[in-house]
Design a protein around this motif. Structure first.
Motif, PDB file in Angstrom:
ATOM      1  N   ALA A   1       9.229  30.757  52.232  1.00  0.00           N
ATOM      2  CA  ALA A   1      10.671  31.003  52.129  1.00  0.00           C
ATOM      3  C   ALA A   1      11.047  31.492  50.731  1.00  0.00           C
ATOM      4  O   ALA A   1      11.852  32.417  50.573  1.00  0.00           O
ATOM      5  N   LEU A   2      10.451  30.883  49.719  1.00  0.00           N
ATOM      6  CA  LEU A   2      10.755  31.273  48.345  1.00  0.00           C
ATOM      7  C   LEU A   2      10.279  32.684  48.022  1.00  0.00           C
ATOM      8  O   LEU A   2      10.800  33.334  47.113  1.00  0.00           O
ATOM      9  N   LEU A   3       9.258  33.141  48.761  1.00  0.00           N
ATOM     10  CA  LEU A   3       8.690  34.459  48.499  1.00  0.00           C
ATOM     11  C   LEU A   3       9.421  35.581  49.223  1.00  0.00           C
ATOM     12  O   LEU A   3       9.061  36.752  49.075  1.00  0.00           O
ATOM     13  N   THR A   4      10.442  35.254  50.005  1.00  0.00           N
ATOM     14  CA  THR A   4      11.177  36.302  50.712  1.00  0.00           C
ATOM     15  C   THR A   4      12.071  37.077  49.746  1.00  0.00           C
ATOM     16  O   THR A   4      12.444  36.592  48.673  1.00  0.00           O
ATOM     17  N   ASP A   5      12.428  38.262  50.163  1.00  0.00           N
ATOM     18  CA  ASP A   5      13.281  39.121  49.320  1.00  0.00           C
ATOM     19  C   ASP A   5      14.681  38.554  49.145  1.00  0.00           C
ATOM     20  O   ASP A   5      15.427  38.971  48.253  1.00  0.00           O
ATOM     21  N   ASP A   6      15.061  37.598  50.015  1.00  0.00           N
ATOM     22  CA  ASP A   6      16.405  37.040  49.948  1.00  0.00           C
ATOM     23  C   ASP A   6      16.594  36.070  48.787  1.00  0.00           C
ATOM     24  O   ASP A   6      17.726  35.654  48.515  1.00  0.00           O
ATOM     25  N   VAL A   7      15.521  35.689  48.118  1.00  0.00           N
ATOM     26  CA  VAL A   7      15.600  34.655  47.089  1.00  0.00           C
ATOM     27  C   VAL A   7      15.386  35.267  45.702  1.00  0.00           C
ATOM     28  O   VAL A   7      14.380  35.941  45.464  1.00  0.00           O
TER      29      VAL A   7
END
Length: 438
Positions: free
Chosen positions: A274-280
């Protein structure tokens, strides 16, 4: 068929024997399990916990069974050492429905016995398939992740059955002997899950289960017998989480096993993704609420200050710091067990994910940014695809200090394991360490 009816030792022998009929793709997948496990063992041999175990005087026996991390060990100690090394960095594979770590429980024993007997690569693949099928069938009957809530850790509770199956197949046990080996392995059913810190006890319990399975196979070869109904009788009555087990198709255990990309506790793998997604935007996070299925919370913490590498691998704070440092896949980051010199980690609160999907190992992440904006991400743990396993293994071996040439040659051999007339000439330790006899 209910768990009570299906988990007698003779029936498990049937499950083990028919595993060899798995198709070519599943057999290739089993060889990739060996690829991944060997890389994990080689890197894990230098883990601080493994080094502590190796230094213990009671482990300094003599014998002709060198392990990846030490010379001159007896067979049981060599298997224990490699089983511990396979799992301790949390990079080894997992079968979620049974909540077991099949590679660490089955492959170290299978590799050592195959080497001793001069088994072929195809025989080793058969043994891995059989061990995984038996182990995961019984782990699902135990309740898989549901067992956590009742204080059981399936890998150490019934892990001996997987090792006994694989070792027994490679020792050439007949059906009666293999049933005896499974009975002897089932007789030591136990394996508690701690309510707080997992620490060394957690990792040693799984390694000891592997050794118990090996010992059961060796004793059965010498004529010892045991009850065939430990699992279908007393275990099913004593263990609250016992449930109905579906009959597996040949190779189901291997097909259902997932290879992890990150060296952290399985419940935190989805958090890393989740932390590696572009949203973060990592440097804008002011606080995090990490929600996990309740049964998985006991495996993790949110500590910034941790006493050792095992606690770091279970820390959401260390996972966030590793992602932020671009080292989410680097076991050496977690082994350091220190965030000294890095930017402070924002507060992380752990909560139960009350409406998590049934059987989920994923997470819901509530991120608050410095601007006050909030976002919610839901992520399941990522999986290393079969065509990426070799690259993962090469990276791990590089981290372990193995030369590119040596790693390439060994991985070539392991990927084509089924075609090798004997595994004795693999000489894994010699080729991956540059010293010692194998």
């Amino acid at each position: 068929m209910t768990a009570e009816q299906g988990l007698t030792a003779p029936h498990l022998v049937t499950v083990a024997r028919r595993a060899a009929s798995a198709g070519p793709e599943t057999r290739r997948r089993a060889a990739l399990e060996v690829v991944d496990a060997v890389a994990c063992m080689r890197l894990g041999a230098s883990h601080p916990l493994v080094a502590q175990v190796a230094d213990a005087s009671s482990w300094q026996g003599s014998g002709a069974h060198p392990s990846f991390g030490s010379d001159g060990l007896g067979l049981e100690d060599a298997v224990r050492f490699d089983a511990l090394a396979c799992h301790v960095d949390e990079l080894d594979s997992i079968e979620p429905a049974s909540a077991t770590v099949p590679a660490a429980l089955v492959i170290p024993a299978a590799l050592h016995v195959a080497r001793c007997t001069g088994a072929s690569g195809a025989d080793l693949v058969d043994a891995v398939l059989a061990g995984y099928d038996v182990l995961t069938l019984v782990g699902r009957a135990l309740g898989g992740p549901q067992a956590y809530g009742h204080g059981w850790w399936p890998s150490s509770t019934i892990g001996a059955l997987g090792a006994a199956t694989a070792a027994g197949m490679l020792l050439g046990l007949d059906d009666d002997q293999l049933a005896a080996a499974l009975g002897l392995a089932a007789a030591r059913t136990g394996g508690l899950l701690s309510d707080d810190e997992l620490d060394a006890g957690h990792y040693l319990a799984a390694a000891d289960a592997t050794v118990s399975g090996l010992r059961a196979a060796m004793l059965a070869r010498s004529g010892l017998r045991a009850s065939a109904t430990y699992l279908s009788g007393p275990a099913s009555r004593a263990i609250t989480s016992w449930t109905q087990a579906e009959e597996p198709a040949p190779g189901d255990g291997v097909r259902a096993t997932l290879i992890k990309p990150f060296p952290c506790a399985r419940p935190l793998q989805g958090f890393a993704a989740a932390l590696l997604t572009d949203d973060v935007t990592l440097d804008r996070i002011s606080s995090v609420v990490l929600e996990l299925p309740g049964s998985l919370l006991r495996f993790v913490n949110s500590d910034v200050m941790v006493p050792d590498a095992t606690r770091a691998a279970a820390s959401a704070a260390h996972v966030l710091a590793a992602v932020r440092a671009g080292r989410a896949a680097d076991a050496r980051f977690f082994r350091a067990a220190s965030l000294s010199g890095l930017a402070p980690v924002p507060p992380i609160e752990l909560r139960p994910w009350s409406d998590a999907p049934a059987g989920s190992w994923g997470c819901r992440v509530r991120i608050r940014e410095v601007t006050g904006a909030e976002r919610i991400l839901v992520a399941e743990p990522p999986v290393v695809a079969p065509d990426e396993v070799r690259a993962k293994a090469a990276r791990i071996l590089e981290d372990a200090g193995v030369s590119t040439r040596a790693a390439t040659e060994v991985l070539d051999d392991l990927v084509n394991l089924s075609t090798r007339p004997t595994v004795r000439d693999l000489r894994l330790r010699q080729r991956l360490s540059g010293s010692g006899d194998d």
